[in-house]
Design a protein around this motif. Structure first.
Motif, short mmCIF file in Angstrom:
data_model
loop_
_atom_site.label_atom_id
_atom_site.label_comp_id
_atom_site.label_asym_id
_atom_site.label_seq_id
_atom_site.Cartn_x
_atom_site.Cartn_y
_atom_site.Cartn_z
N ASN A 157 0.82 -1.23 0.12
CA ASN A 157 -0.06 0.06 -0.11
C ASN A 157 0.78 1.14 0.07
OD1 ASN A 157 -1.53 2.18 0.74
ND2 ASN A 157 -3.22 0.61 1.74
N LYS A 158 0.84 1.84 -1.14
CA LYS A 158 1.95 3.01 -1.12
C LYS A 158 1.64 4.20 -0.38
CE LYS A 158 1.91 4.97 -5.28
NZ LYS A 158 2.21 5.45 -6.74
N GLU A 159 0.30 4.25 -0.44
CA GLU A 159 -0.04 5.70 0.37
C GLU A 159 0.01 5.31 1.97
OE1 GLU A 159 -1.06 9.29 1.14
OE2 GLU A 159 -0.67 8.42 -0.70
N ALA A 160 -0.16 4.23 2.49
CA ALA A 160 -0.18 4.04 3.80
C ALA A 160 1.40 3.97 4.17
CB ALA A 160 -0.54 2.51 4.28
N ALA A 161 1.98 3.43 3.36
CA ALA A 161 3.74 3.62 3.38
C ALA A 161 4.07 4.87 3.65
CB ALA A 161 4.65 2.84 2.42
N ARG A 162 3.63 5.74 2.68
CA ARG A 162 4.02 7.10 2.78
C ARG A 162 3.60 7.90 3.93
NH1 ARG A 162 4.97 9.93 -1.80
NH2 ARG A 162 3.58 8.48 -2.82
N ARG A 163 2.57 7.55 4.56
CA ARG A 163 1.91 8.13 5.58
C ARG A 163 2.64 7.50 6.78
NH1 ARG A 163 -4.64 8.25 5.13
NH2 ARG A 163 -4.66 9.60 3.22
N ALA A 164 3.10 6.34 6.82
CA ALA A 164 4.09 5.95 7.89
C ALA A 164 5.64 6.49 7.74
CB ALA A 164 4.37 4.37 7.66
N GLY A 165 5.84 7.20 6.92
CA GLY A 165 7.04 7.95 7.12
C GLY A 165 8.21 7.44 6.10
N ILE A 166 7.81 6.56 5.08
CA ILE A 166 8.96 5.87 4.23
C ILE A 166 8.87 6.82 3.14
CG2 ILE A 166 9.09 3.80 2.86
CD1 ILE A 166 7.36 2.14 4.62
N ASN A 167 10.30 6.84 2.55
CA ASN A 167 10.37 7.54 1.53
C ASN A 167 10.02 6.64 0.41
OD1 ASN A 167 11.66 9.03 -0.69
ND2 ASN A 167 13.09 9.96 0.92
N VAL A 168 8.83 6.94 -0.15
CA VAL A 168 8.36 6.21 -1.35
C VAL A 168 9.11 6.37 -2.76
CG1 VAL A 168 6.31 5.37 -2.72
CG2 VAL A 168 6.02 5.87 -0.51
N ASP A 169 9.41 7.59 -2.94
CA ASP A 169 10.16 7.79 -4.10
C ASP A 169 11.84 7.09 -4.21
OD1 ASP A 169 7.94 9.22 -5.24
OD2 ASP A 169 8.99 11.22 -4.86
N ARG A 170 12.44 7.31 -3.06
CA ARG A 170 13.58 6.70 -2.70
C ARG A 170 13.70 5.15 -3.03
NH1 ARG A 170 16.73 8.33 2.32
NH2 ARG A 170 16.25 10.32 1.21
N ILE A 171 12.56 4.74 -2.58
CA ILE A 171 12.33 2.99 -2.53
C ILE A 171 12.15 2.78 -4.05
CG2 ILE A 171 10.91 1.15 -2.22
CD1 ILE A 171 12.53 1.87 0.38
N ARG A 172 11.26 3.43 -4.72
CA ARG A 172 11.09 3.16 -6.21
C ARG A 172 12.01 3.38 -7.07
NH1 ARG A 172 5.78 6.58 -8.09
NH2 ARG A 172 5.66 5.17 -9.68
N ILE A 173 12.90 4.54 -7.11
CA ILE A 173 14.17 4.46 -7.49
C ILE A 173 15.11 3.27 -7.47
CG2 ILE A 173 16.19 6.23 -7.88
CD1 ILE A 173 14.46 8.56 -7.27
N SER A 174 15.33 3.08 -6.23
CA SER A 174 16.32 2.06 -5.77
C SER A 174 15.93 0.82 -6.34
CB SER A 174 16.35 2.05 -4.24
OG SER A 174 15.16 1.35 -3.60
N VAL A 175 14.84 0.23 -6.47
CA VAL A 175 14.47 -1.02 -7.11
C VAL A 175 14.71 -1.07 -8.56
CG1 VAL A 175 12.66 -1.56 -5.18
CG2 VAL A 175 12.02 -0.57 -7.68
N PHE A 176 14.61 0.17 -9.20
CA PHE A 176 14.90 0.14 -10.81
C PHE A 176 16.46 0.07 -10.90
CE2 PHE A 176 10.65 1.72 -11.17
CZ PHE A 176 10.33 1.03 -12.48
N VAL A 177 17.15 0.75 -9.73
CA VAL A 177 18.53 0.52 -9.88
C VAL A 177 19.07 -1.02 -9.69
CG1 VAL A 177 20.90 1.28 -8.77
CG2 VAL A 177 19.09 2.91 -9.01
#
Length: 418
Positions: free
Chosen positions: A292-312
């Motif tokens: 759940n991307k939105e729930a993760a964002r509200r929990a303080g997780i840097n979603v953009d950083r996670i998304r970039i890292s998996v492509f790397v």
């Protein structure tokens, strides 16, 4: 002792350890509830091996067993990277040709520029990281859907490969170290040593985990189950090493035996990425964003950083897959990383049990799925079937795996296990 004190002590006492029967019943309940994991892939792999060994006894020969590892190595490595992207519910259609670009960089630097193999290897890996960084930034920061971004990469990287190798030329890879990656074997003794180390390490991890959970009063698996896991791994590795250590050469002048070098490479990467996903905060964040991307964002997780890292990670693993492919072919051409490489890599991840919907999957799924794909191609090749039949069968297996995933998720939702 008063009745009240006795009642409090009874309530605070740790729950009794589950028996073997309890463990089996719990597993069957999870399967009925839709949590089937890699069970279909394992059962499919066993059935395929039995069928092909009956139809073509040469399927179980030492030479063909070794070929299965080398044939499926590049696809398996790319699929391991794709698992990270699929866990977020994203897709990377460019992984195949990204591996081709990295392989072309390797070949050009070693063959045409005369650079040392380790410089070319690092340049190829760096190219993969750069590709993943660009793709991840376009998806996470610009907001372009991953399907569109990676489809554009799929087209563009084909052109980059052609530019690097100057059209339709074939660039040879003759460096002995690079060629050895996918074409040489370890000494038989070293194969046994590494198998022993792997079993001992796995046993230590399992027993330590069991002791720590028991010390904290948490539910633990029965020791019989832990012993069965350790024994099962020891049996599988022992049989595999024994077969691979048999003489496979048909020429008496030269000897061909031992575990292929690419096997421990895949094993090490499997261990590393499994640890990252299951034992680190970063891995938990990946599952959280995929669930759940939105729930993760509200929990303080840097979603953009996670998304970039998996492509790397995905493109870096594609680079490793490209290096292995170039090593096996001893060359790089316009088809390196193309043709059916991407389709088989995505298929391997999904067939192994990684969900296309995100939030569910393991790196081991890519290895199991890669084994299924390799067995299908190898077995049907031994039986003399055409490429058309292989594509139809592999596509059917992929569709079946996706269907099982969809039905299991529906079942899990209905039973409240999701």
């Amino acid at each position: 002792m008063t009745t009240t004190t006795a009642a409090v002590q009874k309530e605070s006492a740790p729950a009794p350890a589950p028996t073997l029967g309890d463990h089996v019943r719990g597993y069957l309940a999870r399967v009925r509830g839709g949590d089937i994991g890699a069970l279909p892939a394992v059962l499919g792999l066993v059935v395929l091996c039995v069928v092909f060994s009956i139809m073509r006894p040469s399927f179980l020969s030492a030479g063909n067993f070794a070929n299965l590892f080398t044939q499926g190595a590049a696809v398996t490595l790319i699929a391991m990277g794709l698992v990270f992207v699929l866990l977020l519910g994203e897709i990377d259609l460019s992984a195949g040709f990204a591996s081709g670009v990295c392989a072309a960089v390797l070949a050009v630097l070693v063959t045409e520029q005369g650079l040392p193999w380790y410089v070319a290897l690092l340049a190829a890996l760096g190219t993969g990281v750069l590709i993943g960084l660009v793709l991840g930034l376009l998806v996470a920061k610009i907001g372009i859907p991953s399907f569109v971004v990676t489809l554009a990469g799929f087209l563009a990287f084909q052109g980059i490969v052609l530019l690097l190798i100057k059209g339709g030329n074939n660039v040879s890879v003759r460096d002995s170290v690079l060629v050895a990656i996918a074409n040489r074997n370890m000494p038989p003794v070293l194969g046994w040593v590494l198998a022993g180390v792997a079993v001992a390490g796995y046993a230590a991890v399992q027993l330590l985990r069991h002791r720590n959970r028991a010390a904290r009063g948490l539910v633990t698996d029965p020791l019989a189950v832990v012993a069965a896991r350790i024994g099962g791994l020891a049996l599988i590795l022992g049989v595999a090493v024994y077969i691979l250590n048999q003489e496979r050469s048909r020429v008496l002048v030269t000897s061909l035996k031992g575990v292929p070098i690419v096997v421990p490479i895949i094993a090490v990467l499997l261990i590393v990425w499994t640890f990252v996903l299951q034992r680190t905060a970063y891995g938990r964040h990946i599952y959280a964003v995929g669930g759940n991307k939105e729930a993760a964002r509200r929990a303080g997780i840097n979603v953009d950083r996670i998304r970039i890292s998996v492509f790397v990670i995905c493109s870096a693993m594609a680079a490793i897959g490209g290096i292995v492919a170039a090593s096996r072919a001893n060359s790089v051409d316009a088809n390196t990383g193309g043709s059916d490489v991407l389709l088989y890599a995505v298929g391997a991840a999904v067939i192994g049990g990684t969900s296309l919907f995100g939030g569910k999957g393991r790196v081991l799924d890519a290895v199991l799925g890669g084994a299924v794909v390799a067995v299908i191609n190898n077995g049907m090749g031994l039986m003399g079937y055409s490429s058309g039949v292989k594509y139809v069968v592999t596509g059917s297996v992929l569709l079946l795996a996706a269907g099982v995933d969809a039905l299991s998720r529906r079942r899990a939702t209905a039973t409240g296990n999701r």
